[in-house]
Design an enzyme around this catalytic site. Sequence first.
Site, PDB file in Angstrom:
ATOM      1  N   SER A 154       0.978  -1.183   0.127  1.00  0.00           N
ATOM      2  CA  SER A 154      -0.088   0.012   0.161  1.00  0.00           C
ATOM      3  C   SER A 154       0.846   1.134   0.079  1.00  0.00           C
ATOM      4  CB  SER A 154      -0.840  -0.071   1.264  1.00  0.00           C
ATOM      5  OG  SER A 154      -1.478   1.404   1.399  1.00  0.00           O
ATOM      6  N   TYR A 167      -2.613  -1.010  10.577  1.00  0.00           N
ATOM      7  CA  TYR A 167      -2.562  -1.376   8.950  1.00  0.00           C
ATOM      8  C   TYR A 167      -1.101  -0.777   8.446  1.00  0.00           C
ATOM      9  CZ  TYR A 167      -4.346  -1.069   4.243  1.00  0.00           C
ATOM     10  OH  TYR A 167      -4.508  -1.118   2.899  1.00  0.00           O
TER      11      TYR A 167
END
Length: 269
Positions: A154, A167
């Site tokens: 990401s 995350y």
Amino acid sequence: MNQNPKLKGQAALVTGANSGIGEAVAIAMGNDGANVVVNYVSKPEVAQQVVDKIKAAGGNAIALHADVSKEDQVQAMFQAMYKEFGTIDILVNNAGLQQDAPFENMTLAQWQLVIDVNLTGQFLCAREATREFLRRGMVPERSAALGKIICMSSVHQVIPWAGHVNYATSKGGINLLMQSMAQELAPKKIRINSIAPGAIQTPINRSAWETPEALKSLLTLIPYNRIGQPEDIGKVAVWLASDESDYITGATIFVDGGMTLYPGFSTNG
Ligand code: NAD
């Protein structure tokens, strides 16, 4: 099926492939000639729909259940894949989730679930795939590499993310997991790379695009001025798994419309 399939006859496993990015990657790989395992942890009927789409386009696929954070389930899934397709050539470590909370309220369970699925899940699947690559050996008519692993990271492997500490930590971890595996396994001809998506329109980030106001605010972060689509990632994943990218290992490809270009500085500084 594409005219000159880039992944002809190769066996590919895509984790979390019954939604969003994983679904698009599975379909794109099926269209490029791979035999695809559509992994799912819930909603088997949706996984079957992805299999049906791949088959309708002339490809070959099966759906296999496993929670990627559970070692026994991961190992059983790989064994079931070998029964069906004989081996594995391509692993796409895509499964991931979010459990957001202000830092002071984040529970250990929220922290642990995200680390278990997003990071440990990638380790467990990559280890199984690597064992099979090494056991099987080279198949030069299928690929110049012994095997390929793509880690779905990401932009948050580099952009800190308030309210999403678990995350962002998992994605930062994926970066060094990927690079360290790539360094260790390059001499064995295993290529390992990451794709770092920016904002891609999927269920994981629905709140960021489902109202016009939310989308407008999101677009201020994206110089290319559009939200990404799962197919944007599917195309890159096919190329990164193919021999066209044979000299690339240990790299992260940002597919983010410029999100990592510090857009806040475009009119300042
Ligand atoms: P999504 O929620 O649509 O899909 C996630 C998939 O992972 C689902 O199929 C889900 O069932 C599966 N999954 C969750 N836990 C699992 C488990 N324990 N075992 C097996 N599968 C499991 O989200 P998405 O946007 O398609 O996300 C896919 C990947 O892309 C994730 O790793 C995510 O972090 C990453 N990513 C997404 C974006 C984005 O903007 N959508 C941006 C950057 C990175």
